[in-house]
Structure formats: structure tokens, C-alpha cells
Design a protein around this motif. Structure first.
Motif, PDB file in Angstrom:
ATOM      1  N   LEU A  28      -6.382 -12.842  18.056  1.00  0.00           N
ATOM      2  CA  LEU A  28      -6.147 -11.545  17.424  1.00  0.00           C
ATOM      3  C   LEU A  28      -7.368 -10.972  16.689  1.00  0.00           C
ATOM      4  N   LEU A  29      -8.526 -11.038  17.318  1.00  0.00           N
ATOM      5  CA  LEU A  29      -9.702 -10.369  16.767  1.00  0.00           C
ATOM      6  C   LEU A  29      -9.383  -8.892  16.576  1.00  0.00           C
ATOM      7  N   PRO A  30      -9.650  -8.313  15.389  1.00  0.00           N
ATOM      8  CA  PRO A  30      -9.363  -6.884  15.169  1.00  0.00           C
ATOM      9  C   PRO A  30     -10.096  -6.006  16.187  1.00  0.00           C
ATOM     10  N   ARG A  31      -9.328  -5.261  16.963  1.00  0.00           N
ATOM     11  CA  ARG A  31      -9.931  -4.470  18.049  1.00  0.00           C
ATOM     12  C   ARG A  31     -10.787  -3.319  17.532  1.00  0.00           C
ATOM     13  N   ASP A  32     -10.523  -2.872  16.314  1.00  0.00           N
ATOM     14  CA  ASP A  32     -11.242  -1.703  15.813  1.00  0.00           C
ATOM     15  C   ASP A  32     -12.448  -2.084  14.952  1.00  0.00           C
ATOM     16  N   TYR A  33     -12.786  -3.361  14.912  1.00  0.00           N
ATOM     17  CA  TYR A  33     -13.931  -3.770  14.095  1.00  0.00           C
ATOM     18  C   TYR A  33     -15.230  -3.261  14.720  1.00  0.00           C
ATOM     19  N   ARG A  34     -16.089  -2.673  13.899  1.00  0.00           N
ATOM     20  CA  ARG A  34     -17.374  -2.159  14.365  1.00  0.00           C
ATOM     21  C   ARG A  34     -18.490  -2.603  13.438  1.00  0.00           C
ATOM     22  N   PRO A  35     -19.640  -2.989  14.015  1.00  0.00           N
ATOM     23  CA  PRO A  35     -19.923  -3.056  15.447  1.00  0.00           C
ATOM     24  C   PRO A  35     -19.083  -4.124  16.126  1.00  0.00           C
ATOM     25  N   LYS A  36     -18.734  -3.892  17.377  1.00  0.00           N
ATOM     26  CA  LYS A  36     -17.861  -4.805  18.100  1.00  0.00           C
ATOM     27  C   LYS A  36     -18.518  -6.172  18.221  1.00  0.00           C
ATOM     28  N   PRO A  37     -17.835  -7.229  17.777  1.00  0.00           N
ATOM     29  CA  PRO A  37     -18.412  -8.577  17.874  1.00  0.00           C
ATOM     30  C   PRO A  37     -18.700  -8.961  19.327  1.00  0.00           C
ATOM     31  N   LYS A  57     -13.804 -14.545   8.388  1.00  0.00           N
ATOM     32  CA  LYS A  57     -14.684 -13.543   7.789  1.00  0.00           C
ATOM     33  C   LYS A  57     -14.210 -12.121   8.054  1.00  0.00           C
ATOM     34  N   PHE A  58     -13.306 -11.954   9.028  1.00  0.00           N
ATOM     35  CA  PHE A  58     -12.785 -10.619   9.335  1.00  0.00           C
ATOM     36  C   PHE A  58     -11.567 -10.254   8.486  1.00  0.00           C
ATOM     37  N   LEU A  59     -11.145 -11.160   7.609  1.00  0.00           N
ATOM     38  CA  LEU A  59      -9.956 -10.887   6.796  1.00  0.00           C
ATOM     39  C   LEU A  59     -10.112  -9.641   5.915  1.00  0.00           C
ATOM     40  N   PRO A  60     -11.277  -9.379   5.310  1.00  0.00           N
ATOM     41  CA  PRO A  60     -11.404  -8.146   4.517  1.00  0.00           C
ATOM     42  C   PRO A  60     -11.152  -6.888   5.330  1.00  0.00           C
ATOM     43  N   HIS A  61     -11.549  -6.904   6.597  1.00  0.00           N
ATOM     44  CA  HIS A  61     -11.304  -5.724   7.443  1.00  0.00           C
ATOM     45  C   HIS A  61      -9.810  -5.536   7.682  1.00  0.00           C
ATOM     46  N   ILE A  62      -9.103  -6.634   7.932  1.00  0.00           N
ATOM     47  CA  ILE A  62      -7.654  -6.544   8.128  1.00  0.00           C
ATOM     48  C   ILE A  62      -6.993  -5.994   6.867  1.00  0.00           C
ATOM     49  N   ALA A  63      -7.434  -6.471   5.710  1.00  0.00           N
ATOM     50  CA  ALA A  63      -6.883  -5.982   4.442  1.00  0.00           C
ATOM     51  C   ALA A  63      -7.140  -4.492   4.272  1.00  0.00           C
ATOM     52  N   LYS A  64      -8.307  -4.039   4.691  1.00  0.00           N
ATOM     53  CA  LYS A  64      -8.661  -2.618   4.582  1.00  0.00           C
ATOM     54  C   LYS A  64      -7.735  -1.758   5.441  1.00  0.00           C
ATOM     55  N   VAL A  65      -7.453  -2.207   6.660  1.00  0.00           N
ATOM     56  CA  VAL A  65      -6.571  -1.437   7.546  1.00  0.00           C
ATOM     57  C   VAL A  65      -5.146  -1.431   7.001  1.00  0.00           C
ATOM     58  N   ILE A  66      -4.679  -2.567   6.505  1.00  0.00           N
ATOM     59  CA  ILE A  66      -3.346  -2.625   5.895  1.00  0.00           C
ATOM     60  C   ILE A  66      -3.271  -1.649   4.732  1.00  0.00           C
ATOM     61  N   ALA A  67      -4.305  -1.640   3.907  1.00  0.00           N
ATOM     62  CA  ALA A  67      -4.334  -0.746   2.746  1.00  0.00           C
ATOM     63  C   ALA A  67      -4.241   0.713   3.167  1.00  0.00           C
ATOM     64  N   GLU A  68      -4.958   1.082   4.222  1.00  0.00           N
ATOM     65  CA  GLU A  68      -4.909   2.465   4.716  1.00  0.00           C
ATOM     66  C   GLU A  68      -3.501   2.829   5.153  1.00  0.00           C
ATOM     67  N   CYS A  69      -2.827   1.903   5.810  1.00  0.00           N
ATOM     68  CA  CYS A  69      -1.458   2.151   6.270  1.00  0.00           C
ATOM     69  C   CYS A  69      -0.480   2.268   5.107  1.00  0.00           C
ATOM     70  N   ARG A  70      -0.778   1.610   4.011  1.00  0.00           N
ATOM     71  CA  ARG A  70       0.113   1.594   2.853  1.00  0.00           C
ATOM     72  C   ARG A  70      -0.242   2.647   1.816  1.00  0.00           C
ATOM     73  N   GLY A  71      -1.351   3.368   2.024  1.00  0.00           N
ATOM     74  CA  GLY A  71      -1.786   4.348   1.041  1.00  0.00           C
ATOM     75  C   GLY A  71      -2.282   3.696  -0.236  1.00  0.00           C
ATOM     76  N   GLU A  72      -2.870   2.520  -0.093  1.00  0.00           N
ATOM     77  CA  GLU A  72      -3.397   1.774  -1.222  1.00  0.00           C
ATOM     78  C   GLU A  72      -4.886   1.530  -1.017  1.00  0.00           C
ATOM     79  N   THR A  73      -5.533   0.961  -2.015  1.00  0.00           N
ATOM     80  CA  THR A  73      -6.925   0.565  -1.850  1.00  0.00           C
ATOM     81  C   THR A  73      -6.969  -0.853  -1.299  1.00  0.00           C
ATOM     82  N   ALA A  74      -8.071  -1.172  -0.653  1.00  0.00           N
ATOM     83  CA  ALA A  74      -8.237  -2.535  -0.154  1.00  0.00           C
ATOM     84  C   ALA A  74      -8.198  -3.531  -1.296  1.00  0.00           C
ATOM     85  N   GLU A  75      -8.749  -3.133  -2.433  1.00  0.00           N
ATOM     86  CA  GLU A  75      -8.751  -4.020  -3.593  1.00  0.00           C
ATOM     87  C   GLU A  75      -7.337  -4.350  -4.049  1.00  0.00           C
ATOM     88  N   GLN A  76      -6.436  -3.370  -3.980  1.00  0.00           N
ATOM     89  CA  GLN A  76      -5.042  -3.617  -4.360  1.00  0.00           C
ATOM     90  C   GLN A  76      -4.386  -4.634  -3.420  1.00  0.00           C
TER      91      GLN A  76
END
Length: 263
Positions: free
Chosen positions: A212-221, A229-248
Motif C-alpha cells: 500500500l505505497l501511497p499512490r499520490d506521493y511525489r516525487p514518485k518513489p 517513513k511515508f506515515l507523515p504523508h498518510i497522516a497529511k492526507v487523512i487530515a485533509e479529508c477530515r478538515g484538520e491539520t496534519a499536526e492534529q
């Protein structure tokens, strides 16, 4: 961040496993939970967590259990090997256990029996369960429901279901693990729409690497291999979907996961 689902025993990590951990730490991942998917893999996961502790104390932990794909290999439903592993300090949950009616690598009656045996063991030992469900939601809920109030905590990892399925899981007070599936514009659209309905105190994040490598990660691995190491990116996308900040999302999921696994 805590990556609650890492298949670190997978052979795709054999050449650079320590580098993977170093990169995870550099990305801000504070703990890894190594997934046990069979008796043999659970033993290996526990030994790996124990070995890694020599270099990185209290960084890696593991689960001990039998994935539904491997249920056919279980001959003793008292699960003595899993019980023994559960007594070690590295093992923080029973699982990965559950049902998979998508591939049916094990007969369904055997999947159900092995799933229930692991719920019974977790209840006896007062340990949380790390669960899998694919194309088996109704039966999964039927088997889990009588055990839920006997378990201290339970997470359905790599959730990809519908809003109705999510609500039925939340009615059982489950934690919900979200992976890079949410980053997939082809398959993850429904998850992107329902992830906002997960209560903040029930959300956990994971890579399920090397899958399950994040398909939208750029530059593409260059490699299709996923890693923590890709966990912060997943958190960022979840945050966008939830209307929250990645930090939250990162802060709350860390609190949830730390409490869930008692680490």
C-alpha cells in the motif's frame, strides 16, 4: 507518530531493515508495531522486536496471531505458541486475526474458528486485538460482538469499508486503522469520504508496509515498496479529508495508539 501495522519481517526488507528504521525515526515515527500473521511470523516478529531493542530500546513492538489466510495451518485452537509469545514484553496485542472472504486462502469455517480462538485468548489475557476483515463484515461483526465487552481494546486495521460498516464497527467501540489506501484515487475514494466520521479518539494510522505505497506521493518513489517513513504523508492526507491539520491527526493518533498498546 506510531505506525501500528508494519510487516517488517517481510523479505523485501531483508537488505536494509536497519536503514528502514533509521528513516522512520528521521521522519518522526516514534514506535513501530511489527505484525505477526502466522505462528512462525509471530515468533519472528517478537524476536525481531527483541533484537532491535538492543540498538533502539522501546522502539519496536510486535503482535502475535494468525491471519485468516494462515488459519488452515492451525491444528490446536488453544494456541499454545501464541500464548507463550503473549507473555513476552515485546508482544502488545493478539493478532493479526479476523476473516478474509475475498481470497479464501483458508476455509471459512476454519477462519471463523481460529478468529474466535484468538478473541478468547485475548479476553483471557486481557490484551487488545489487532484485526483484519475483508469482504466478511457481517460475519466478522457476528463473531466479535459477544466478545467485545471481554476485551480491553480492539482495532480493525487497514479499514476500507463503507460508512455503514464503519458505524457498526464504532458501535462496538473499535479503533480504526487507516493506511495509504486513503491516498489511492482509484480505490480509496469511499474511504476518503468516510474517514471524517471516525471519532478523533478512535483513529490510528499505519502503513501496512511493504504494501500500500501511497499512490499520490511525489516525487514518485522508484520502488513500489512502502515503508514507515511515508506515515507523515498518510497522516497529511487523512487530515485533509477530515478538515484538520496534519499536526492534529499526528498528535491524537499518537495518544490513541500509545494508550491502546500500553507503550
Amino acid at each position: 507518530m506510531i505506525d501500528i501495522g508494519v510487516n517488517l519481517t517481510n523479505s523485501r526488507f531483508d537488505k536494509d531493515r536497519e536503514d528502514v528504521i533509521t528513516r522512520a525515526q528521521e521522519a518522526g515515527v516514534k514506535h513501530l508495531i511489527i505484525t505477526g500473521t502466522s505462528i512462525e511470523e509471530s515468533i519472528e516478529a517478537q524476536q525481531m522486536a527483541q533484537q532491535m531493542a538492543q540498538q533502539w530500546p522501546h522502539y519496536c513492538y510486535s503482535t502475535a496471531g494468525v491471519h485468516p489466510h494462515d488459519a488452515k495451518s492451525v491444528t490446536d485452537l488453544s494456541l499454545p505458541d501464541i500464548r507463550a509469545l503473549a507473555a513476552t514484553p515485546e508482544v502488545v496485542a493478539i493478532g493479526e486475526c479476523g476473516l478474509d472472504f475475498n481470497r479464501d486462502f483458508s476455509p471459512r469455517p476454519q477462519q471463523e474458528a481460529v478468529f474466535e480462538a484468538q478473541l478468547a485468548l485475548a479476553a483471557e489475557l486481557n490484551m487488545p486485538v489487532f484485526m483484519h476483515c475483508r469482504d466478511a463484515h457481517e460475519r466478522f461483526i457476528e463473531i466479535l460482538t459477544p466478545w467485545r465487552d471481554k476485551l480491553p481494546a480492539a482495532v480493525l486495521h487497514c479499514f476500507t469499508g463503507s460508512e455503514q460498516e464503519l458505524r457498526e464497527c464504532l458501535d462496538l467501540d473499535l479503533h480504526i486503522g487507516v493506511t495509504g489506501w486513503v491516498c489511492d484515487e482509484r480505490r480509496g475514494q469511499e474511504l476518503r469520504e468516510v474517514v471524517c466520521h471516525i471519532p478523533a479518539n478512535r483513529l490510528m494510522i499505519e502503513t501496512d508496509c511493504p504494501y500500500l505505497l501511497p499512490r499520490d506521493y511525489r516525487p514518485k518513489p522508484k520502488s513500489s515498496r512502502n515503508e514507515p517513513k511515508f506515515l507523515p504523508h498518510i497522516a497529511k492526507v487523512i487530515a485533509e479529508c477530515r478538515g484538520e491539520t496534519a499536526e492534529q491527526v499526528i498528535a491524537q493518533s499518537y495518544v490513541n495508539s500509545q494508550a491502546f498498546f500500553s507503550i
